[in-house]
Design a protein around this motif. Sequence first.
Motif, PDB file in Angstrom:
ATOM      1  N   TYR A  76       1.571   4.252  -2.402  1.00 38.25           N
ATOM      2  CA  TYR A  76       1.085   3.303  -1.399  1.00 38.25           C
ATOM      3  C   TYR A  76       1.774   3.592  -0.082  1.00 38.25           C
ATOM      4  O   TYR A  76       2.999   3.775  -0.031  1.00 38.25           O
ATOM      5  CB  TYR A  76       1.374   1.860  -1.828  1.00 38.25           C
ATOM      6  CG  TYR A  76       0.837   0.822  -0.865  1.00 38.25           C
ATOM      7  CD1 TYR A  76      -0.533   0.579  -0.789  1.00 38.25           C
ATOM      8  CD2 TYR A  76       1.696   0.106  -0.045  1.00 38.25           C
ATOM      9  CE1 TYR A  76      -1.024  -0.367   0.099  1.00 38.25           C
ATOM     10  CE2 TYR A  76       1.207  -0.842   0.839  1.00 38.25           C
ATOM     11  CZ  TYR A  76      -0.157  -1.076   0.910  1.00 38.25           C
ATOM     12  OH  TYR A  76      -0.651  -2.009   1.787  1.00 38.25           O
ATOM     13  N   ASP A  77       0.975   3.681   1.000  1.00 39.49           N
ATOM     14  CA  ASP A  77       1.508   3.934   2.336  1.00 39.49           C
ATOM     15  C   ASP A  77       1.598   2.600   3.074  1.00 39.49           C
ATOM     16  O   ASP A  77       0.577   1.997   3.417  1.00 39.49           O
ATOM     17  CB  ASP A  77       0.596   4.902   3.089  1.00 39.49           C
ATOM     18  CG  ASP A  77       1.242   5.382   4.393  1.00 39.49           C
ATOM     19  OD1 ASP A  77       2.013   4.610   4.997  1.00 39.49           O
ATOM     20  OD2 ASP A  77       0.970   6.529   4.791  1.00 39.49           O
ATOM     21  N   GLU A  78       2.820   2.140   3.307  1.00 40.88           N
ATOM     22  CA  GLU A  78       3.018   0.845   3.935  1.00 40.88           C
ATOM     23  C   GLU A  78       2.478   0.810   5.362  1.00 40.88           C
ATOM     24  O   GLU A  78       1.999  -0.222   5.838  1.00 40.88           O
ATOM     25  CB  GLU A  78       4.521   0.509   3.937  1.00 40.88           C
ATOM     26  CG  GLU A  78       4.858  -0.914   4.338  1.00 40.88           C
ATOM     27  CD  GLU A  78       4.355  -1.933   3.331  1.00 40.88           C
ATOM     28  OE1 GLU A  78       3.805  -2.951   3.790  1.00 40.88           O
ATOM     29  OE2 GLU A  78       4.488  -1.704   2.119  1.00 40.88           O
ATOM     30  N   LYS A  79       2.533   1.958   6.033  1.00 37.16           N
ATOM     31  CA  LYS A  79       2.077   1.985   7.427  1.00 37.16           C
ATOM     32  C   LYS A  79       0.566   1.874   7.519  1.00 37.16           C
ATOM     33  O   LYS A  79       0.025   1.097   8.308  1.00 37.16           O
ATOM     34  CB  LYS A  79       2.550   3.273   8.100  1.00 37.16           C
ATOM     35  CG  LYS A  79       4.066   3.361   8.264  1.00 37.16           C
ATOM     36  CD  LYS A  79       4.467   4.658   8.946  1.00 37.16           C
ATOM     37  CE  LYS A  79       5.994   4.751   9.087  1.00 37.16           C
ATOM     38  NZ  LYS A  79       6.398   6.030   9.711  1.00 37.16           N
ATOM     39  N   THR A  80      -0.148   2.678   6.728  1.00 34.43           N
ATOM     40  CA  THR A  80      -1.619   2.687   6.807  1.00 34.43           C
ATOM     41  C   THR A  80      -2.267   1.674   5.880  1.00 34.43           C
ATOM     42  O   THR A  80      -3.476   1.458   5.944  1.00 34.43           O
ATOM     43  CB  THR A  80      -2.150   4.080   6.464  1.00 34.43           C
ATOM     44  OG1 THR A  80      -1.823   4.381   5.094  1.00 34.43           O
ATOM     45  CG2 THR A  80      -1.529   5.143   7.359  1.00 34.43           C
ATOM     46  N   LYS A  81      -1.447   1.048   5.004  1.00 35.11           N
ATOM     47  CA  LYS A  81      -1.949   0.105   4.000  1.00 35.11           C
ATOM     48  C   LYS A  81      -2.968   0.767   3.075  1.00 35.11           C
ATOM     49  O   LYS A  81      -3.892   0.130   2.585  1.00 35.11           O
ATOM     50  CB  LYS A  81      -2.590  -1.130   4.664  1.00 35.11           C
ATOM     51  CG  LYS A  81      -1.703  -1.846   5.667  1.00 35.11           C
ATOM     52  CD  LYS A  81      -0.424  -2.348   5.023  1.00 35.11           C
ATOM     53  CE  LYS A  81       0.451  -3.079   6.027  1.00 35.11           C
ATOM     54  NZ  LYS A  81       1.745  -3.494   5.457  1.00 35.11           N
ATOM     55  N   MET A  82      -2.807   2.063   2.837  1.00 29.01           N
ATOM     56  CA  MET A  82      -3.720   2.822   1.964  1.00 29.01           C
ATOM     57  C   MET A  82      -3.026   3.116   0.641  1.00 29.01           C
ATOM     58  O   MET A  82      -1.843   3.442   0.595  1.00 29.01           O
ATOM     59  CB  MET A  82      -4.128   4.129   2.628  1.00 29.01           C
ATOM     60  CG  MET A  82      -5.026   3.955   3.836  1.00 29.01           C
ATOM     61  SD  MET A  82      -6.695   3.463   3.378  1.00 29.01           S
ATOM     62  CE  MET A  82      -7.294   4.970   2.646  1.00 29.01           C
ATOM     63  N   TYR A  84      -3.125   5.457  -2.994  1.00 30.84           N
ATOM     64  CA  TYR A  84      -3.527   6.790  -3.430  1.00 30.84           C
ATOM     65  C   TYR A  84      -3.717   6.785  -4.939  1.00 30.84           C
ATOM     66  O   TYR A  84      -2.931   7.355  -5.690  1.00 30.84           O
ATOM     67  CB  TYR A  84      -2.487   7.816  -2.988  1.00 30.84           C
ATOM     68  CG  TYR A  84      -2.355   7.892  -1.485  1.00 30.84           C
ATOM     69  CD1 TYR A  84      -3.265   8.628  -0.723  1.00 30.84           C
ATOM     70  CD2 TYR A  84      -1.348   7.196  -0.819  1.00 30.84           C
ATOM     71  CE1 TYR A  84      -3.159   8.678   0.663  1.00 30.84           C
ATOM     72  CE2 TYR A  84      -1.244   7.241   0.568  1.00 30.84           C
ATOM     73  CZ  TYR A  84      -2.145   7.980   1.302  1.00 30.84           C
ATOM     74  OH  TYR A  84      -2.063   8.020   2.669  1.00 30.84           O
ATOM     75  N   TYR A 138     -12.809   1.075   2.077  1.00 30.21           N
ATOM     76  CA  TYR A 138     -12.493   2.053   1.043  1.00 30.21           C
ATOM     77  C   TYR A 138     -13.746   2.604   0.363  1.00 30.21           C
ATOM     78  O   TYR A 138     -13.655   3.299  -0.647  1.00 30.21           O
ATOM     79  CB  TYR A 138     -11.578   1.417  -0.015  1.00 30.21           C
ATOM     80  CG  TYR A 138     -10.376   0.724   0.570  1.00 30.21           C
ATOM     81  CD1 TYR A 138      -9.342   1.455   1.144  1.00 30.21           C
ATOM     82  CD2 TYR A 138     -10.282  -0.668   0.563  1.00 30.21           C
ATOM     83  CE1 TYR A 138      -8.243   0.818   1.683  1.00 30.21           C
ATOM     84  CE2 TYR A 138      -9.188  -1.314   1.114  1.00 30.21           C
ATOM     85  CZ  TYR A 138      -8.165  -0.567   1.676  1.00 30.21           C
ATOM     86  OH  TYR A 138      -7.072  -1.189   2.221  1.00 30.21           O
ATOM     87  N   TYR A 141     -14.037   6.259  -0.556  1.00 30.21           N
ATOM     88  CA  TYR A 141     -13.060   6.793  -1.499  1.00 30.21           C
ATOM     89  C   TYR A 141     -13.344   6.364  -2.941  1.00 30.21           C
ATOM     90  O   TYR A 141     -13.244   7.151  -3.867  1.00 30.21           O
ATOM     91  CB  TYR A 141     -11.638   6.343  -1.118  1.00 30.21           C
ATOM     92  CG  TYR A 141     -11.275   6.668   0.304  1.00 30.21           C
ATOM     93  CD1 TYR A 141     -11.057   7.977   0.703  1.00 30.21           C
ATOM     94  CD2 TYR A 141     -11.148   5.643   1.251  1.00 30.21           C
ATOM     95  CE1 TYR A 141     -10.717   8.279   2.018  1.00 30.21           C
ATOM     96  CE2 TYR A 141     -10.816   5.928   2.564  1.00 30.21           C
ATOM     97  CZ  TYR A 141     -10.609   7.256   2.948  1.00 30.21           C
ATOM     98  OH  TYR A 141     -10.289   7.545   4.233  1.00 30.21           O
TER      99      TYR A 141
END
Length: 948
Positions: A76-82, A84, A138, A141
Amino acid sequence: APQSTGTYWYGVTAVDNKGNEGKLENSVDEGEKSGEVYATPTAPNQPLIHPSYFSEEWIEKTIKWAEDQENSNNWYDEKTKMGYCMAFVSDSFKVCDKKDRPSSPNNLLERIGGKDKLSKGENPPRGSLVFFSAKEPYEEYGHIGISLGDKKVVHAFGNVTIESIDQIKEKGFIDSYLGWTYPPKEWYPSKFSNTFETGNSISKKDGWNLRDIPSLHGKILFELKGAGKIIEDENNGACNSGHYWWHVKLENHEGWCAEEGLEKSEASPPATQTGTLTVTITGINNAKFTITGPKTYEGSGTFWTTLNAPVGTYTITYGTVNGYIAPLPETKTLAPNGKITFNGEYTKEIVEVEQSVADLPTFFTGVLKELDIAPNGFALNALQIWATKYENTKAQYNPLATTWTTGKPGETKFNNAGVKNYPDIETGIEATVKTLKLSHYTAVREMLALKSFDEGNLKKAVAIWSDLNENEQYVQNLVNEWKETDDTYHELNNRINQQLKILGTYAYPKWRWILFKQKEYDELHQAGIDYDLLSYNAIIKSSRFLRNGDIINAQEYLTRSLNFNYISSEYFCAAAYFADGYYEKAEEKVRLTYELSKMTAKVIASAIPGASKIIDAVFLTMDYAIDCSNNGLDEATKNLATDIAIDMVLNKIPFNELGGKTLKDALENQVGGITFPLIQKMISENKQIIVSKMVKEFSLAGVVELSKCAGELSNQIVDGISKRLIEQQEQIKLNSPGELRVFDSEGRVTGLVNGCVKNEIQRSSYDNETVTIFFPTDSYRYEIVGTDNDTYGLMVTSVDGENISTFTFVDVQISTNATHQYLPEWGNSTGTASAITVKMDSDGDGIFESERTIDLYSSEESANAASPRSQYFGLPVIIGVIIALLCIGGFGAGFYIHKRKQKVVANDEVVNEDVVSDEVASNEVANDENLEEPVLIEGVGDEKAVDD
């Protein structure tokens, strides 16, 4: 196979005449093999064919790794809120080649031919891939997870979680469930490298990092530095995302590193392989043992462990202890990074007794439980009367002389009537229960359960049991005695319950402030409280005696409770007279009540010649009178004299060695380094002063017996002082290298801090790498700070009366400035440690990298809630820290125990355990509640309460 709902497809396997085998599309020609394909359904919800490469071992290993990542946010990317989710699935399957790693779930769907290739069933098989469509942003994806079977899925969005398909469908970013398919063949099998082996010494290459998992999505712990070694892990060498990964340990840090960042270090010697060796001993506290193997160890106590034992085969031999049977030697093999535990249980030697069973209450309690009858005093008494007065047999483990055949090894015939000897107490209970369950003995079971007393059917049952006629004296007398016991039991039970109810609802008169004679009023009011506590304690004991079938003692303690209750009310009345100014009435009431107090004590000790002489001169001497009754006049007098001597040594005698202060002042104010050898030396050198002071005070008090005792038994009394002074202590001993520090709950420290000795904790001292705490009243944590790269040993001994708890750690590896913390959890019922938490900070930066809790006892008893030990300063066995020597001016100086909040614990018959408020019934547990007033515990099953 044409069907009404469409076409079903089946996998077909064929072997050509060359022995080739494969899945068929249309045919297999001679000398060739068909491609690996599986059929695709054309009908909705059609199951996919299980591919041949779908190995259970591969799938289970993948699922285990995925489940181990639960709650991780590595994907999980905290900056982009994405999130994986596709990368999480690829990492779980250890997809090696980057070209085989899809960029998203929708990308993987395109590779397999679109969502029409998915099976629509909502219970995918274990290890299959589960697809969902997603909403904006999303949508392009999609979402994916791995099936765990039973409609459960492990997936990553934010944290890795395990949820049902239905739960995932409810999430805001999910559009719908699409279906499932098997993982692509390109992912199988996982690829591994054999460049390194476990234990290989390695060194770093610049620019490579250490991560928490074997993946580029793993958190970077820090840049790889220094030399280290490969440590054992089933995923070592696995290829993931283009790199082969290895589990390494560098400078006391563990993590995963790509193979490109490592190289073998030939100069480093091969790492020594070690594991954890643990010994637990039950049944006795002071047993010794020896362990032989690659290294020899010796130890003692109830718990011992070493964290760095060389691998190999070890044999433990237990030491002999008088009166106990030692466990047999045991051999086990320790694997690298493994753990072996030797569990030794000492059992008491069986002493030959004249009766069939040494402990009849235990035997018959077991019988009642197996009959589904709650153990009660009447039933236990009735069975013991039957066994001891009527059967009176010596048949082994067969007190009621049953003839039941169990067929178990060790069963023998006791006599020609067919009565059996049984090999153990469990078999004896089983045979007795099976006999009593026969229909002939229904009346006996009903009687024992307090349901009915059917005299006619009881006589028939006893006649059948004894093979006699109903008119025989054996039958008539036993049933008549049961009837008398039944009447007595119910009458006594009612009286006890009535007294319990009275005491449970009784409120003390409010304390009053008065202008004159406040001291006299306070003493009388407190005496009323004391006797109320004695009354309540006596009725609790009476209830327990009755529950165990001891009607005589139940009656005795009921009488004591009633007497104490009356004395309590009289003292409260005298206090009220003083408060209201009726001094003559108050003094007359005091005189009569005081005489009644002495008379009550004399009744208890009436069988002891000479006891009343001392009772006449000592105020509130109930403890002394009971001690006389239990141990005889001489022993009780010696105990009382010793108690008084201890009070003098603690509170009244100044010692030159302590700067003219008393021992109590020195302990409380940290004057000098106080050790047990110093205390014993002071007592020994001042023996004559102590004895002279005792004789003088006893003589002035007119207590000739104690004065004589002090002179004649001076050596024993001084020895008794030393013994009592070590009955409550905690001692923590370190074997170098390191500084030992002990902290209390307020952060005060005793020990060695940067080379300086600190003695901040009350009643503690540091000497020779040992911290001793006298009369510990807190929960302490122990801290070791390394002063060298070596191993150390730690031994903690806690003494609380007869309870001695010892745990030992040996060969614990530590480096300079590293910090190890030990936090024991103390049991509230035994005063011994039930578990210990070990925290380790390997570089002294204040961050503990590892934490582990070790259960010192695995039995149910250790489940009691941990709590600090007694919250008062004093010796546990001192009778009132002096019961006061005299009755001077009509009043005695007494030491009074006030009511304190207690927790009362009970077990119901299904062995649930909790703190009780009012009642614990069968199959029920009461709420947790602190109790300030006495509480009656009622219910079915085994109950136990704290007397105070």
